[in-house]
Design a protein around this motif. Structure first.
Motif, mmCIF file in Angstrom:
data_model
loop_
_atom_site.group_PDB
_atom_site.id
_atom_site.type_symbol
_atom_site.label_atom_id
_atom_site.label_comp_id
_atom_site.label_asym_id
_atom_site.label_seq_id
_atom_site.Cartn_x
_atom_site.Cartn_y
_atom_site.Cartn_z
ATOM 1 N N ALA B 111 70.058 -23.101 14.224
ATOM 2 C CA ALA B 111 69.696 -23.609 12.897
ATOM 3 C C ALA B 111 70.387 -22.800 11.795
ATOM 4 O O ALA B 111 70.773 -23.329 10.767
ATOM 5 C CB ALA B 111 68.185 -23.565 12.731
ATOM 6 N N ARG B 112 70.564 -21.510 12.049
ATOM 7 C CA ARG B 112 71.111 -20.637 11.010
ATOM 8 C C ARG B 112 72.644 -20.638 10.999
ATOM 9 O O ARG B 112 73.254 -20.708 9.930
ATOM 10 C CB ARG B 112 70.594 -19.214 11.257
ATOM 11 N N PHE B 113 73.261 -20.558 12.169
ATOM 12 C CA PHE B 113 74.693 -20.268 12.218
ATOM 13 C C PHE B 113 75.583 -21.434 12.637
ATOM 14 O O PHE B 113 76.763 -21.445 12.311
ATOM 15 C CB PHE B 113 74.970 -19.111 13.183
ATOM 16 N N ALA B 114 75.062 -22.382 13.406
ATOM 17 C CA ALA B 114 75.956 -23.352 14.034
ATOM 18 C C ALA B 114 76.474 -24.360 13.025
ATOM 19 O O ALA B 114 75.762 -24.773 12.108
ATOM 20 C CB ALA B 114 75.226 -24.075 15.176
ATOM 21 N N ALA B 206 82.288 -26.644 19.152
ATOM 22 C CA ALA B 206 80.930 -26.221 18.817
ATOM 23 C C ALA B 206 80.354 -25.298 19.880
ATOM 24 O O ALA B 206 79.687 -24.304 19.562
ATOM 25 C CB ALA B 206 80.039 -27.450 18.637
ATOM 26 N N LEU B 207 80.614 -25.598 21.156
ATOM 27 C CA LEU B 207 79.888 -24.823 22.178
ATOM 28 C C LEU B 207 80.640 -23.605 22.696
ATOM 29 O O LEU B 207 80.068 -22.778 23.402
ATOM 30 C CB LEU B 207 79.440 -25.739 23.331
ATOM 31 N N ARG B 208 81.920 -23.480 22.325
ATOM 32 C CA ARG B 208 82.703 -22.372 22.887
ATOM 33 C C ARG B 208 82.126 -20.987 22.623
ATOM 34 O O ARG B 208 81.936 -20.212 23.564
ATOM 35 C CB ARG B 208 84.134 -22.434 22.361
ATOM 36 N N PRO B 209 81.854 -20.622 21.349
ATOM 37 C CA PRO B 209 81.390 -19.245 21.129
ATOM 38 C C PRO B 209 80.063 -18.952 21.835
ATOM 39 O O PRO B 209 79.878 -17.855 22.365
ATOM 40 C CB PRO B 209 81.227 -19.163 19.610
ATOM 41 N N TRP B 210 79.182 -19.933 21.876
ATOM 42 C CA TRP B 210 77.882 -19.713 22.521
ATOM 43 C C TRP B 210 78.048 -19.501 24.015
ATOM 44 O O TRP B 210 77.390 -18.624 24.602
ATOM 45 C CB TRP B 210 76.963 -20.907 22.259
ATOM 46 N N GLY B 630 86.887 -11.953 18.359
ATOM 47 C CA GLY B 630 88.063 -12.696 17.934
ATOM 48 C C GLY B 630 87.688 -14.098 17.491
ATOM 49 O O GLY B 630 88.165 -14.604 16.478
ATOM 50 N N ARG B 631 86.809 -14.700 18.243
ATOM 51 C CA ARG B 631 86.343 -16.049 17.979
ATOM 52 C C ARG B 631 85.604 -16.102 16.622
ATOM 53 O O ARG B 631 85.799 -17.021 15.826
ATOM 54 C CB ARG B 631 85.422 -16.424 19.128
ATOM 55 N N ASN B 634 88.102 -15.684 13.759
ATOM 56 C CA ASN B 634 88.852 -16.918 13.662
ATOM 57 C C ASN B 634 88.029 -17.989 12.950
ATOM 58 O O ASN B 634 88.497 -18.668 12.038
ATOM 59 C CB ASN B 634 89.176 -17.387 15.081
ATOM 60 N N GLY B 635 86.757 -18.100 13.353
ATOM 61 C CA GLY B 635 85.874 -19.102 12.771
ATOM 62 C C GLY B 635 85.642 -18.834 11.297
ATOM 63 O O GLY B 635 85.637 -19.749 10.470
ATOM 64 N N ARG B 636 85.481 -17.562 10.932
ATOM 65 C CA ARG B 636 85.209 -17.234 9.536
ATOM 66 C C ARG B 636 86.404 -17.608 8.661
ATOM 67 O O ARG B 636 86.237 -18.149 7.579
ATOM 68 C CB ARG B 636 84.906 -15.743 9.410
ATOM 69 N N ARG B 637 87.634 -17.340 9.197
ATOM 70 C CA ARG B 637 88.810 -17.662 8.432
ATOM 71 C C ARG B 637 88.900 -19.172 8.226
ATOM 72 O O ARG B 637 89.291 -19.652 7.189
ATOM 73 C CB ARG B 637 90.050 -17.172 9.172
ATOM 74 N N ALA B 638 88.497 -19.944 9.247
ATOM 75 C CA ALA B 638 88.576 -21.392 9.134
ATOM 76 C C ALA B 638 87.370 -21.943 8.370
ATOM 77 O O ALA B 638 87.201 -23.137 8.256
ATOM 78 C CB ALA B 638 88.650 -22.014 10.514
ATOM 79 N N GLY B 639 86.517 -21.063 7.868
ATOM 80 C CA GLY B 639 85.409 -21.501 7.029
ATOM 81 C C GLY B 639 84.192 -21.968 7.795
ATOM 82 O O GLY B 639 83.395 -22.724 7.289
ATOM 83 N N MET B 640 84.064 -21.543 9.061
ATOM 84 C CA MET B 640 82.857 -21.926 9.795
ATOM 85 C C MET B 640 82.303 -20.714 10.532
ATOM 86 O O MET B 640 83.014 -19.783 10.848
ATOM 87 C CB MET B 640 83.151 -23.067 10.752
ATOM 88 N N MET B 641 81.027 -20.767 10.775
ATOM 89 C CA MET B 641 80.367 -19.673 11.477
ATOM 90 C C MET B 641 79.949 -20.159 12.847
ATOM 91 O O MET B 641 79.567 -21.314 12.975
ATOM 92 C CB MET B 641 79.129 -19.238 10.690
ATOM 93 N N PRO B 642 79.838 -19.312 13.825
ATOM 94 C CA PRO B 642 80.458 -17.973 13.840
ATOM 95 C C PRO B 642 81.875 -18.069 14.393
ATOM 96 O O PRO B 642 82.136 -18.951 15.118
ATOM 97 C CB PRO B 642 79.566 -17.211 14.804
#
Lengths: 147, 642
Positions: B111-114, B206-210, B630-631, B634-642
């Motif tokens: 709910a917070r990060f995805a 969506a599911l890769r970092p998790w 790294g993930r 990368n996500g932060r640079r692309a404007g998404m968390m995490p």
């Protein structure tokens, strides 16, 4: 490459791996299956010398002997029949007289059962399922532990 | 009173999960912002409730409140403080509560990060996660509540099984559970993606970092468990192909396949259906593991509180997860898209081979583990499948994985990439492979082990080349990702070499020794110098002083402990570690000889190069963490968390 032929190759490779896995599993299974006997079933079925089996039951009270140079011998019973077990290893910490045990090994020429593994648990909530069934069949025990 | 509050908080978390399920569903369907806020706040509040409930359970243990059945069954007034706390998750009910805490934490984290950029998918996933929470919290509240009271209050408590009194216990189950339960995020996201009809790429992203994080934790948890069996339980080994171990190995294999296939799906849309399928299977297999461990349907060497009725509950939950997930998959997988296609020597093709081999191992392990149950359904009871089966089926596929591994990092996505340069480069890997094979031959390994060692040497050279070739990569994110890949692959090599070395170990030697007597194994002579009492706070102990001679003289002090409250004996093994391996000594039962002399059973073995296995596990975990960082960058640079 065309999507069709690419898919075909993927399916073919997957089929080969699947066939290998199945073949390997079936061959390996033949050698690795170990049958479970209760002491009464051993007496009825006479498993051959050297055949790897598991026997489960209770460790008979007062039956444990510890030879001077190591190892332990004991008797496994289901109330109806008894099997003498010789074991050269170190008994597990949870091994107790009067409690459930599963031994894996084979009969030797002397008529004794030479165990290579002894599994024991004395948790009051636990009885190995096969042992519970064997004891129920011989009428020694009517406890819980139904499957 | 504390127990009643705890019971109330569990019920509260249960109710909030229901709210999370409904509000999240409504938010996804109607795009309603208030519903989304309700879902998120339910998830946060449920997390707070579950964490406080877990804290209260620890307080009950600290107070030794034996009117609570679970505390009475697992603690004792004499227990050291640290283990009173660890006992909170040492039994079935408490570990189930821990499982639920983590499940709810994943819900709150989703709910917070995805998926900041796709709130519809996120809300659907939060809703699905709410459903998972509902199932497991329901099981906890109605069939294994740790806050149940006893009518007859005992004065002492039964004490935790003393083998569980070990520092590794404090961290092994929680780490393992982060892994098991972390895979629920991949499950929820995949199911949400299928419901929403998203393409494979979006789901994989969506599911890769998790999945990566969960797999890393699972690796750590399994390794700690293996270390615990070796070091604390004194079993002399680290892996026995026991049903309980297999139960953790299967989701590990599937998650390992998932983190690779998800990369391919994210890059080019290939394997979209397969990635979604793996995400559903990984958490379903985690749940099946919980079922196998707790139901007692298979004879296992691992002790746990066993209860068939609870087994049925978990079996029911697993049926809902796997059945529902796979039905949905069958109905909706058409929407995932076909991907861009790929050539025969592209990176996708090699990732495909990696996935096939990992899935083949998982399949054969699953079959062997469940075979006794399958046969008993046909009326043939009492069959067990020995370790020989698993060694024979898993080893060839795991070794084959190593053949293909070093190529993949050099291959481009989609296009053919096997050119002269790569062929020359791979020719350089042959020599290290031959050397490793020769080493295995010299330490008397079996033919399969020699082949595995050769492939490991080949792969190690490939991993080094990978590092050298890609050292010029720019940017922190790329560096963390590369480091992660290198470390994890090097860890796999270390594990393989460790397993090869371990397979050459001799069986243990057991002999009863009186004072002054000796036992010899190749390279070592051990003399029992004496045995003295070494009692601890809640146990009585014999401690043997064993003098070891192997060119130089040292001493080892194995103990045998008797825990009075639990009426249980344990052994504290003594280990002398070196580069060549571990000298492993355990003290067994005493016995009186005919002449009245007392002889103590001493168990000795030499386990070659066990440190390689520990190193391998450590490298894989560090690699997973590095790739996760790294993930995230990368996500932060692309404007998404995490």
């Amino acid at each position: 490459m065309r999507a069709r032929s690419q898919r075909l190759i993927m399916v073919a490779v997957a089929a080969v791996v699947l066939a290998m896995a199945t073949g390997l599993a079936l061959i390996a299974l033949r050698d690795a299956i170990v049958l479970f006997y209760s002491p009464s079933e051993v007496v009825a079925a006479h498993p051959g010398i050297g055949e790897r089996i598991r026997i489960g039951g209770l460790v008979e009270d007062g039956s444990v002997e510890r030879p001077a140079d190591g190892g332990a011998d004991f008797t496994v019973t289901d109330g109806a029949a008894t099997i003498r077990v010789v074991y050269a290893g170190s008994l597990p910490d949870l091994f107790r007289e009067g409690q459930g045990v599963v031994v894996e090994g084979a009969f030797i020429a002397s008529g004794e059962f030479e165990a290579s593994t002894v599994l024991a648990k004395h948790d009051e909530t636990y009885m190995p399922p096969e042992v519970a069934q064997a004891l129920r069949e011989s009428g020694v025990w009517q406890g819980e532990g139904e499957q | 009173m504390i127990a009643e509050i705890g019971r109330f908080l569990v019920a509260l978390a249960f109710a909030l999960s229901a709210l999370q399920l409904l509000a999240g569903w409504r938010a996804a369907s109607a795009g309603s912002t208030p519903a989304m806020q309700i879902a998120a706040r339910s998830a946060y509040t449920a997390l707070a409730a579950a964490v406080i409930a877990f804290g209260l359970l620890i307080i009950l243990f600290l107070q030794s409140d034996f009117s609570v059945a679970y505390v009475a069954g697992h603690s004792h007034v004499d227990k050291p403080l640290f283990y009173k706390i660890a006992a909170a998750w040492g039994g079935h009910e408490g570990s189930m509560l821990l499982w639920c805490v983590m499940l709810v934490a994943i819900g709150a984290a989703l709910a917070r990060f995805a998926l900041k950029q796709d709130e519809q998918l996120k809300n659907r996933a939060v809703s699905i996660q709410g459903g998972l929470q509902l199932l497991f919290l329901g099981f906890l509240a109605f069939a294994s509540n740790p806050f149940d009271r006893l009518l007859d209050v005992p004065l002492q408590g039964a004490g935790l099984n003393p083998i569980l009194q070990d520092p590794a216990l404090a961290i092994h189950p929680p780490t393992l559970y982060i892994g098991y339960v972390g895979l629920s995020a991949a499950f929820s996201l995949a199911v949400a993606g299928l419901i929403e009809g998203r393409g494979g790429r979006a789901i994989a992203t969506a599911l890769r970092p998790w999945s990566l994080f969960a797999w890393t934790a699972l690796t750590g948890g399994i390794a700690l468990g293996a270390w615990w069996a070796y070091y604390e339980l004194g079993w002399g080994g680290w892996w026995f192909w026991d049903p309980v171990e297999n139960a953790s190995f299967m989701p590990w294999l599937i998650a390992a396949a998932l983190i690779h296939s998800a990369i391919a799906t994210e890059k080019s849309g290939n394997f979209a259906g397969w990635t979604a399928f793996l995400a559903i299977m990984a958490f379903s297999l985690s749940t099946m593991g919980a079922f196998l461990v707790r139901s007692g349907v298979l004879t296992s060497v691992h002790a746990f509180a066993l209860d068939p009725e609870r087994g049925l509950w978990i079996l029911g939950i697993m049926t809902i997860l796997a059945g529902g997930g796979l039905t949905l998959f069958a109905l909706r997988s058409g929407k995932l898209g076909n991907g861009d296609g790929f050539a025969l020597t592209s990176r996708e093709a090699f990732i495909g081979v990696n996935n096939l081999l990992l899935a083949a191992v998982a399949g054969t392990v699953l079959f062997g583990t469940l075979y006794p149950l399958i046969m008993s359904a046909f009326g043939v009871s009492g069959i067990s499948v020995g370790a020989a089966y698993f060694n024979a089926t898993a080893t060839p596929f795991l070794a084959a994985l190593l053949i293909f591994l070093p190529f993949a990092p050099f291959l481009p996505w989609k296009k053919d990439g096997f050119n002269r340069r790569l062929a020359l480069r791979s020719a350089l890997w042959i020599l290290p492979g031959v050397l490793a094979g020769l080493w295995a031959f010299l330490i008397d390994a079996s033919p399969v082990a020699i082949a595995a060692a050769a492939f490991a040497g080949w792969t190690l050279a490939g991993v080094v080349t990978d590092l050298w070739h890609h050292r010029v990569l720019q940017g922190a994110a790329a560096c963390f990702s590369l480091t992660g890949r290198i470390l994890a692959h090097a860890g796999v090599v270390a594990m393989a070499l460790g397993a090869v070395a371990d397979s050459t170990g001799r069986p243990e030697t057991v002999r009863a020794l009186a004072e002054g007597e000796q036992i010899g194994i190749p390279g070592f002579t051990l003399t029992l110098d004496g045995v003295r009492r070494a009692d601890g706070r809640n146990y009585l102990a014999d401690e043997a002083r064993i003098v070891v001679e192997n060119g130089r003289v040292s001493e080892l002090l194995p103990q045998r402990r008797f825990y009075t409250a639990a009426d249980t004996t344990t052994r504290e093994v003594a280990i002398q570690s070196g580069f060549g391996g571990d000298l492993y000594v355990a003290l067994g039962e005493p016995r009186a000889r005919d002449d009245g002399e007392i002889a103590y059973e001493v168990r000795v073995s030499f386990n070659p190069m066990v440190w390689l296995l520990g190193l391998g596990a450590l490298l894989i975990v560090l690699g997973g963490l590095s790739a996760s960082i790294g993930r995230a960058l990368n996500g932060r640079r692309a404007g998404m968390m995490p």
